[in-house]
Motif scaffolding. Structure first.
Motif, PDB file in Angstrom:
ATOM      1  N   THR A  12       0.978  -1.216  -0.087  1.00 16.66           N
ATOM      2  CA  THR A  12       0.243  -0.073  -0.023  1.00 16.66           C
ATOM      3  C   THR A  12       0.917   1.330   0.060  1.00 16.66           C
ATOM      4  N   PRO A  13       1.970   1.530   0.973  1.00 18.90           N
ATOM      5  CA  PRO A  13       2.750   2.469   0.805  1.00 18.90           C
ATOM      6  C   PRO A  13       3.425   2.802  -0.558  1.00 18.90           C
ATOM      7  N   ILE A  14       3.698   1.402  -1.172  1.00 18.51           N
ATOM      8  CA  ILE A  14       4.211   1.893  -2.587  1.00 18.51           C
ATOM      9  C   ILE A  14       3.294   2.254  -3.556  1.00 18.51           C
ATOM     10  N   GLU A  15       2.094   2.030  -3.623  1.00 21.07           N
ATOM     11  CA  GLU A  15       1.145   2.398  -4.293  1.00 21.07           C
ATOM     12  C   GLU A  15       0.989   3.936  -4.008  1.00 21.07           C
ATOM     13  N   ARG A  16       0.708   4.348  -2.855  1.00 19.12           N
ATOM     14  CA  ARG A  16       0.550   5.761  -2.636  1.00 19.12           C
ATOM     15  C   ARG A  16       1.541   6.694  -3.109  1.00 19.12           C
ATOM     16  N   GLU A  36      15.220   0.095  -5.357  1.00 26.46           N
ATOM     17  CA  GLU A  36      15.677   0.527  -4.112  1.00 26.46           C
ATOM     18  C   GLU A  36      14.632   0.824  -3.082  1.00 26.46           C
ATOM     19  N   LEU A  37      13.570   1.307  -3.617  1.00 29.21           N
ATOM     20  CA  LEU A  37      12.567   1.709  -2.623  1.00 29.21           C
ATOM     21  C   LEU A  37      11.958   0.556  -2.023  1.00 29.21           C
ATOM     22  N   GLU A  38      11.725  -0.635  -2.578  1.00 30.52           N
ATOM     23  CA  GLU A  38      10.948  -1.841  -2.050  1.00 30.52           C
ATOM     24  C   GLU A  38      12.175  -2.304  -1.054  1.00 30.52           C
ATOM     25  N   THR A  39      13.568  -2.377  -1.431  1.00 29.58           N
ATOM     26  CA  THR A  39      14.388  -2.772  -0.586  1.00 29.58           C
ATOM     27  C   THR A  39      14.453  -1.890   0.979  1.00 29.58           C
ATOM     28  N   PHE A  40      14.502  -0.570   0.606  1.00 27.72           N
ATOM     29  CA  PHE A  40      14.289   0.191   1.818  1.00 27.72           C
ATOM     30  C   PHE A  40      13.130   0.009   2.655  1.00 27.72           C
ATOM     31  N   LEU A  41      11.833  -0.281   2.045  1.00 27.45           N
ATOM     32  CA  LEU A  41      10.582  -0.480   2.894  1.00 27.45           C
ATOM     33  C   LEU A  41      10.613  -1.833   3.510  1.00 27.45           C
ATOM     34  N   GLU A  42      11.160  -2.999   2.857  1.00 25.57           N
ATOM     35  CA  GLU A  42      11.288  -4.280   3.549  1.00 25.57           C
ATOM     36  C   GLU A  42      12.199  -4.206   4.806  1.00 25.57           C
ATOM     37  N   ALA A  43      13.189  -3.429   4.627  1.00 24.44           N
ATOM     38  CA  ALA A  43      14.158  -3.199   5.793  1.00 24.44           C
ATOM     39  C   ALA A  43      13.373  -2.499   6.862  1.00 24.44           C
ATOM     40  N   GLU A  44      12.663  -1.640   6.491  1.00 21.06           N
ATOM     41  CA  GLU A  44      11.944  -0.976   7.665  1.00 21.06           C
ATOM     42  C   GLU A  44      10.980  -1.830   8.414  1.00 21.06           C
ATOM     43  N   ILE A  45      10.432  -2.406   7.410  1.00 21.57           N
ATOM     44  CA  ILE A  45       9.210  -3.629   8.122  1.00 21.57           C
ATOM     45  C   ILE A  45      10.114  -4.682   8.897  1.00 21.57           C
ATOM     46  N   ALA A  46      11.179  -5.075   8.253  1.00 24.28           N
ATOM     47  CA  ALA A  46      12.007  -6.113   9.138  1.00 24.28           C
ATOM     48  C   ALA A  46      12.481  -5.319  10.567  1.00 24.28           C
ATOM     49  N   VAL A  50       5.342  -1.060  10.765  1.00 23.83           N
ATOM     50  CA  VAL A  50       4.116  -1.607  10.109  1.00 23.83           C
ATOM     51  C   VAL A  50       3.021  -0.792   9.941  1.00 23.83           C
ATOM     52  N   ARG A  51       3.067   0.505  10.192  1.00 22.32           N
ATOM     53  CA  ARG A  51       1.936   1.462  10.057  1.00 22.32           C
ATOM     54  C   ARG A  51       2.324   1.979   8.766  1.00 22.32           C
ATOM     55  N   GLU A  52       1.242   1.980   8.037  1.00 22.38           N
ATOM     56  CA  GLU A  52       1.206   2.394   6.603  1.00 22.38           C
ATOM     57  C   GLU A  52       1.666   3.792   6.320  1.00 22.38           C
ATOM     58  N   SER A  53       1.032   4.719   7.031  1.00 19.17           N
ATOM     59  CA  SER A  53       1.308   5.946   6.979  1.00 19.17           C
ATOM     60  C   SER A  53       2.739   6.441   7.119  1.00 19.17           C
ATOM     61  N   ARG A  54       3.452   5.552   8.150  1.00 19.71           N
ATOM     62  CA  ARG A  54       4.773   5.824   8.545  1.00 19.71           C
ATOM     63  C   ARG A  54       5.765   5.336   7.187  1.00 19.71           C
ATOM     64  N   LEU A  55       5.358   4.142   6.738  1.00 19.89           N
ATOM     65  CA  LEU A  55       6.045   3.449   5.700  1.00 19.89           C
ATOM     66  C   LEU A  55       6.127   4.622   4.331  1.00 19.89           C
ATOM     67  N   THR A  56       4.861   5.094   4.170  1.00 20.19           N
ATOM     68  CA  THR A  56       4.667   5.980   3.057  1.00 20.19           C
ATOM     69  C   THR A  56       5.404   7.087   3.112  1.00 20.19           C
ATOM     70  N   CYS A  61      10.446  10.217   1.496  1.00 15.99           N
ATOM     71  CA  CYS A  61      11.456  10.814   1.897  1.00 15.99           C
ATOM     72  C   CYS A  61      12.922  10.312   1.432  1.00 15.99           C
ATOM     73  N   TYR A  62      13.005   8.946   1.599  1.00 22.88           N
ATOM     74  CA  TYR A  62      13.810   8.046   0.818  1.00 22.88           C
ATOM     75  C   TYR A  62      13.934   8.089  -0.514  1.00 22.88           C
ATOM     76  N   LEU A  63      12.793   8.219  -1.234  1.00 20.20           N
ATOM     77  CA  LEU A  63      12.632   8.496  -2.719  1.00 20.20           C
ATOM     78  C   LEU A  63      13.299   9.893  -3.099  1.00 20.20           C
ATOM     79  N   ARG A  64      12.877  10.956  -2.250  1.00 16.31           N
ATOM     80  CA  ARG A  64      13.501  11.940  -2.480  1.00 16.31           C
ATOM     81  C   ARG A  64      15.088  12.150  -2.308  1.00 16.31           C
ATOM     82  N   GLN A  65      15.522  11.406  -1.608  1.00 19.53           N
ATOM     83  CA  GLN A  65      17.274  11.419  -1.649  1.00 19.53           C
ATOM     84  C   GLN A  65      17.695  10.632  -2.706  1.00 19.53           C
TER      85      GLN A  65
END
Length: 70
Positions: A12-16, A36-46, A50-56, A61-65
């Motif tokens: 869901t964060p990826i879709e947003r 790279e974004l998927e890898t970053f989010l998977e690391a955050e989940i690990a 798990v909050r969708e708003s925080r992951l989004t 922010c990571y994508l902007r970097q």
């Protein structure tokens, strides 16, 4: 955290983030940064996030970097 939750809660964060990029006219840049974004989010989940708003937000922010480096 159950494995099934880890494998689905980043979708869901990826879709947003993708919708945001489409609205900004940078969908092509999103597509290139997606692995790279998927890898970053998977690391955050690990790490237990798990909050969708925080992951989004963290994903945006990571994508902007990433895009600033390109």
């Amino acid at each position: 955290m159950p494995k099934w939750l880890r494998s689905t809660c980043w979708k869901t964060p990826i879709e947003r983030i993708k919708q945001t990029c489409e609205l900004m006219g940078i969908a092509d840049r999103f597509d290139r940064a997606l692995p790279e974004l998927e890898t970053f989010l998977e690391a955050e989940i690990a790490q237990g996030e798990v909050r969708e708003s925080r992951l989004t937000l963290d994903g945006l922010c990571y994508l902007r970097q990433l895009l600033a480096q390109a």
